[in-house]
Design a protein around this motif. Structure first.
Motif, PDB file in Angstrom:
ATOM      1  N   THR A   1       0.830  -1.204   0.000  1.00 55.98           N
ATOM      2  CA  THR A   1       0.000   0.000   0.000  1.00 55.98           C
ATOM      3  C   THR A   1       0.861   1.249   0.000  1.00 55.98           C
ATOM      4  O   THR A   1       0.566   2.238  -0.678  1.00 55.98           O
ATOM      5  N   ASP A   2       1.951   1.184   0.750  1.00 52.50           N
ATOM      6  CA  ASP A   2       2.914   2.280   0.815  1.00 52.50           C
ATOM      7  C   ASP A   2       3.938   2.092  -0.300  1.00 52.50           C
ATOM      8  O   ASP A   2       4.768   1.187  -0.253  1.00 52.50           O
ATOM      9  N   LYS A   3       3.903   2.976  -1.305  1.00 52.21           N
ATOM     10  CA  LYS A   3       4.778   2.820  -2.460  1.00 52.21           C
ATOM     11  C   LYS A   3       6.250   3.063  -2.145  1.00 52.21           C
ATOM     12  O   LYS A   3       7.115   2.791  -2.980  1.00 52.21           O
ATOM     13  N   THR A   4       6.533   3.580  -0.960  1.00 52.25           N
ATOM     14  CA  THR A   4       7.937   3.797  -0.590  1.00 52.25           C
ATOM     15  C   THR A   4       8.539   2.551   0.053  1.00 52.25           C
ATOM     16  O   THR A   4       9.747   2.505   0.292  1.00 52.25           O
ATOM     17  N   ARG A   5       7.715   1.570   0.354  1.00 47.34           N
ATOM     18  CA  ARG A   5       8.194   0.334   0.985  1.00 47.34           C
ATOM     19  C   ARG A   5       8.170  -0.796  -0.044  1.00 47.34           C
ATOM     20  O   ARG A   5       7.105  -1.209  -0.511  1.00 47.34           O
ATOM     21  N   VAL A   6       9.344  -1.268  -0.385  1.00 54.82           N
ATOM     22  CA  VAL A   6       9.474  -2.323  -1.388  1.00 54.82           C
ATOM     23  C   VAL A   6       9.448  -3.697  -0.712  1.00 54.82           C
ATOM     24  O   VAL A   6      10.226  -3.939   0.216  1.00 54.82           O
ATOM     25  N   PRO A   7       8.573  -4.588  -1.123  1.00 58.25           N
ATOM     26  CA  PRO A   7       8.561  -5.947  -0.555  1.00 58.25           C
ATOM     27  C   PRO A   7       9.919  -6.619  -0.743  1.00 58.25           C
ATOM     28  O   PRO A   7      10.488  -6.581  -1.832  1.00 58.25           O
ATOM     29  N   GLU A   8      10.445  -7.198   0.316  1.00 61.59           N
ATOM     30  CA  GLU A   8      11.763  -7.827   0.258  1.00 61.59           C
ATOM     31  C   GLU A   8      11.691  -9.226  -0.346  1.00 61.59           C
ATOM     32  O   GLU A   8      10.699  -9.937  -0.206  1.00 61.59           O
ATOM     33  N   SER A   9      12.765  -9.604  -0.992  1.00 58.82           N
ATOM     34  CA  SER A   9      12.818 -10.895  -1.681  1.00 58.82           C
ATOM     35  C   SER A   9      12.884 -12.086  -0.745  1.00 58.82           C
ATOM     36  O   SER A   9      12.192 -13.090  -0.948  1.00 58.82           O
ATOM     37  N   GLN A  10      13.747 -12.004   0.271  1.00 57.06           N
ATOM     38  CA  GLN A  10      14.097 -13.189   1.047  1.00 57.06           C
ATOM     39  C   GLN A  10      12.896 -13.898   1.646  1.00 57.06           C
ATOM     40  O   GLN A  10      12.734 -15.114   1.509  1.00 57.06           O
ATOM     41  N   GLU A  11      12.017 -13.147   2.314  1.00 58.95           N
ATOM     42  CA  GLU A  11      10.857 -13.777   2.944  1.00 58.95           C
ATOM     43  C   GLU A  11       9.957 -14.436   1.918  1.00 58.95           C
ATOM     44  O   GLU A  11       9.528 -15.588   2.077  1.00 58.95           O
ATOM     45  N   LEU A  12       9.664 -13.707   0.846  1.00 53.02           N
ATOM     46  CA  LEU A  12       8.767 -14.241  -0.179  1.00 53.02           C
ATOM     47  C   LEU A  12       9.369 -15.463  -0.869  1.00 53.02           C
ATOM     48  O   LEU A  12       8.680 -16.458  -1.112  1.00 53.02           O
ATOM     49  N   GLN A  13      10.661 -15.397  -1.171  1.00 52.16           N
ATOM     50  CA  GLN A  13      11.308 -16.536  -1.815  1.00 52.16           C
ATOM     51  C   GLN A  13      11.342 -17.751  -0.900  1.00 52.16           C
ATOM     52  O   GLN A  13      11.096 -18.880  -1.341  1.00 52.16           O
ATOM     53  N   ASP A  14      11.649 -17.527   0.367  1.00 47.80           N
ATOM     54  CA  ASP A  14      11.722 -18.646   1.321  1.00 47.80           C
ATOM     55  C   ASP A  14      10.377 -19.353   1.432  1.00 47.80           C
ATOM     56  O   ASP A  14      10.307 -20.592   1.441  1.00 47.80           O
ATOM     57  N   LYS A  15       9.303 -18.582   1.519  1.00 48.84           N
ATOM     58  CA  LYS A  15       7.974 -19.181   1.668  1.00 48.84           C
ATOM     59  C   LYS A  15       7.532 -19.885   0.382  1.00 48.84           C
ATOM     60  O   LYS A  15       6.940 -20.973   0.430  1.00 48.84           O
ATOM     61  N   ALA A  16       7.823 -19.274  -0.754  1.00 55.97           N
ATOM     62  CA  ALA A  16       7.455 -19.901  -2.028  1.00 55.97           C
ATOM     63  C   ALA A  16       8.243 -21.189  -2.244  1.00 55.97           C
ATOM     64  O   ALA A  16       7.692 -22.209  -2.688  1.00 55.97           O
ATOM     65  N   HIS A  17       9.522 -21.162  -1.909  1.00 51.18           N
ATOM     66  CA  HIS A  17      10.362 -22.345  -2.077  1.00 51.18           C
ATOM     67  C   HIS A  17       9.913 -23.462  -1.141  1.00 51.18           C
ATOM     68  O   HIS A  17       9.897 -24.643  -1.524  1.00 51.18           O
ATOM     69  N   ALA A  18       9.547 -23.102   0.099  1.00 47.44           N
ATOM     70  CA  ALA A  18       9.089 -24.106   1.061  1.00 47.44           C
ATOM     71  C   ALA A  18       7.806 -24.777   0.584  1.00 47.44           C
ATOM     72  O   ALA A  18       7.651 -26.004   0.689  1.00 47.44           O
ATOM     73  N   LEU A  19       6.883 -23.991   0.033  1.00 46.91           N
ATOM     74  CA  LEU A  19       5.640 -24.571  -0.470  1.00 46.91           C
ATOM     75  C   LEU A  19       5.910 -25.457  -1.674  1.00 46.91           C
ATOM     76  O   LEU A  19       5.338 -26.551  -1.801  1.00 46.91           O
ATOM     77  N   ALA A  20       6.789 -25.019  -2.568  1.00 42.86           N
ATOM     78  CA  ALA A  20       7.116 -25.829  -3.742  1.00 42.86           C
ATOM     79  C   ALA A  20       7.719 -27.167  -3.324  1.00 42.86           C
ATOM     80  O   ALA A  20       7.419 -28.210  -3.916  1.00 42.86           O
ATOM     81  N   THR A  21       8.572 -27.140  -2.310  1.00 46.88           N
ATOM     82  CA  THR A  21       9.166 -28.381  -1.799  1.00 46.88           C
ATOM     83  C   THR A  21       8.092 -29.299  -1.235  1.00 46.88           C
ATOM     84  O   THR A  21       8.106 -30.522  -1.462  1.00 46.88           O
ATOM     85  N   GLU A  22       7.154 -28.709  -0.514  1.00 46.52           N
ATOM     86  CA  GLU A  22       6.041 -29.482   0.053  1.00 46.52           C
ATOM     87  C   GLU A  22       5.215 -30.132  -1.051  1.00 46.52           C
ATOM     88  O   GLU A  22       4.836 -31.312  -0.954  1.00 46.52           O
ATOM     89  N   LEU A  23       4.940 -29.387  -2.105  1.00 45.71           N
ATOM     90  CA  LEU A  23       4.157 -29.916  -3.214  1.00 45.71           C
ATOM     91  C   LEU A  23       4.887 -31.028  -3.943  1.00 45.71           C
ATOM     92  O   LEU A  23       4.304 -32.060  -4.296  1.00 45.71           O
ATOM     93  N   ALA A  24       6.201 -30.834  -4.159  1.00 46.74           N
ATOM     94  CA  ALA A  24       6.995 -31.849  -4.847  1.00 46.74           C
ATOM     95  C   ALA A  24       7.032 -33.148  -4.044  1.00 46.74           C
ATOM     96  O   ALA A  24       6.930 -34.248  -4.613  1.00 46.74           O
ATOM     97  N   ASP A  25       7.176 -33.025  -2.738  1.00 47.12           N
ATOM     98  CA  ASP A  25       7.192 -34.216  -1.880  1.00 47.12           C
ATOM     99  C   ASP A  25       5.848 -34.944  -1.916  1.00 47.12           C
ATOM    100  O   ASP A  25       5.787 -36.170  -1.952  1.00 47.12           O
TER     101      ASP A  25
END
Length: 312
Positions: free
Chosen positions: A284-308
C-alpha cells in the motif's frame, strides 16, 4: 494420494501386439500370407513411447497444508471469524474442463499494509506423438517456460528481459498441449483454463499474466532502482536443483504507477507434471518495497512441500 485406475501404455502395446499375432495365425496359408505376416511383424515391432508417471491430478486447493497457506497470507492483527478464515485459506479452485489434465487454485488476503496473492497451477502433460514420451513432451514445455522467463544458466549473469514473442511462444505451447486432440473429439476448449482469475484482475494495471505465471516482460519492465532498491545477487532469478526433475525461481519487482509489488514464481517439473506457483505481495505504501528473502523462502518451502506430496 489416491489416483484413478488406469491401463499403463506398455500394457496397451502388448495387447495390440498379441491381437496382431492372433490375427496373423488365424489367416491360414494363402498366396498373400507372406505379405500379411510381414506387415504384422512390422506393426508388432513398432516401439511406442512410455506414458508418463502421472495419469491423474490431485485437487489443487487441498494440496498445500493449511498451516502453510496461513503463513503465506499473514494478517495485520485483525481477528478473523471462522467463516472469513475458511473463505481465505480454503482457496478458490480454477474452472477447468478436464481435471485429469489441469487443475489450479488461488488464494488472496487483503490487509491495511497491502495484498498477497498465492496461485497454483498444475498441468499433466500428455504427448499425442507415439514416438515422443509424455516426459519428453513435458521437458519441452518446461524448457520454453524457463527461456521465456529469462532464467540464466548456472554461472551466467541474468539475461536481458525476454521478448514478448518468447513469452507468447511458451503460452501458445501450453495452450496447444492443454487442448491436444480434445478439439477433434468435439470437447469444449477454454484458452483461459488454468489461469488465476483473482491474480489476473489484480495485475491488469501493472502486468500481464501468462498461463498462470506472471509475464517477465511486463513485471520486469519497471526498474527496481526507481524505488531506491538494489537487487541482491543471492536472491536473483535462478535455476533450482532441489525440486523435482528441473526447477527455476523468478523474482520480479514492479514499481509502476499501478502499485509496488514483488512477484515470485517457482516452476518445477516432475515426470510429466509441471507445477507453477506464483506468490506476490502488493504494498500500500509505495515507498516500501517488498523484500525478496521472505517471499522466496515461503514460495520455495511450499514448492518443496508440493513436490514431496506429488512424489508419494
Amino acid at each position: 494420494m489416491q489416483r484413478k485406475s488406469f491401463v499403463p501404455g506398455a500394457a496397451l502395446v502388448a495387447a495390440a501386439a498379441l491381437a496382431v499375432g492372433i490375427t496373423g495365425c488365424s489367416g491360414g496359408s494363402t498366396a498373400g500370407g507372406g505379405s500379411d505376416d510381414a506387415k504384422g511383424g512390422a506393426a508388432a515391432s513398432t516401439q511406442v513411447a512410455e506414458p508418463g508417471k502421472y495419469q491423474t491430478l490431485p485437487e489443487a486447493c487441498r494440496l498445500p497444508v493449511r498451516s502453510t497457506v496461513r503463513g503465506m497470507l499473514p494478517g495485520d492483527g485483525q481477528h478473523l471469524s471462522a467463516q472469513e478464515a475458511e473463505k481465505i485459506y480454503a482457496g478458490q479452485a480454477d474452472v477447468t474442463y478436464n481435471t485429469d489434465r489441469r487443475v489450479g487454485c488461488h488464494w488472496k488476503r487483503e490487509t491495511t499494509a497491502g495484498t498477497r496473492h498465492l496461485t497454483l497451477d498444475i498441468q499433466r502433460v500428455v504427448s499425442y506423438d507415439s514416438t515422443v514420451s509424455d516426459d519428453d513432451r513435458a521437458k519441452e514445455i518446461y524448457t520454453k517456460k524457463e527461456l521465456a522467463a529469462g532464467i540464466p544458466a548456472d554461472g551466467d549473469t541474468p539475461s536481458a528481459t525476454p521478448s514478448p514473442s518468447a513469452s507468447e511462444s511458451a503460452s501458445k505451447d501450453g495452450d496447444e498441449e492443454k487442448d491436444g486432440k480434445e478439439k477433434d473429439k468435439g470437447k469444449a476448449a477454454d484458452k483461459g483454463v488454468g489461469k488465476d482469475v483473482d491474480a489476473n484482475a489484480a495485475r491488469q494495471d501493472g502486468k500481464a499474466a501468462t498461463d498462470g505465471t506472471s509475464s517477465p516482460s511486463a513485471s520486469k519492465s519497471a526498474s527496481p532502482s526507481a524505488a531506491g532498491h538494489t537487487p541482491d545477487p543471492s536472491t536473483a532469478s535462478r535455476t533450482l536443483d532441489d525440486l523435482g526433475d528441473a526447477a527455476f525461481l523468478d523474482d520480479a519487482l514492479a514499481t509502476a504507477d499501478s502499485g509496488v509489488h514483488r512477484d515470485i514464481t517457482v516452476v518445477f517439473r516432475t515426470s510429466n507434471v509441471i507445477v507453477t506457483l506464483t506468490y506476490d505481495q502488493w504494498s500500500t505504501d509505495k515507498t516500501r518495497v517488498p523484500e525478496s528473502q521472505e517471499l522466496q523462502d515461503k514460495a520455495h518451502a511450499l514448492a518443496t512441500e508440493l513436490a514431496d506430496t506429488l512424489s508419494e
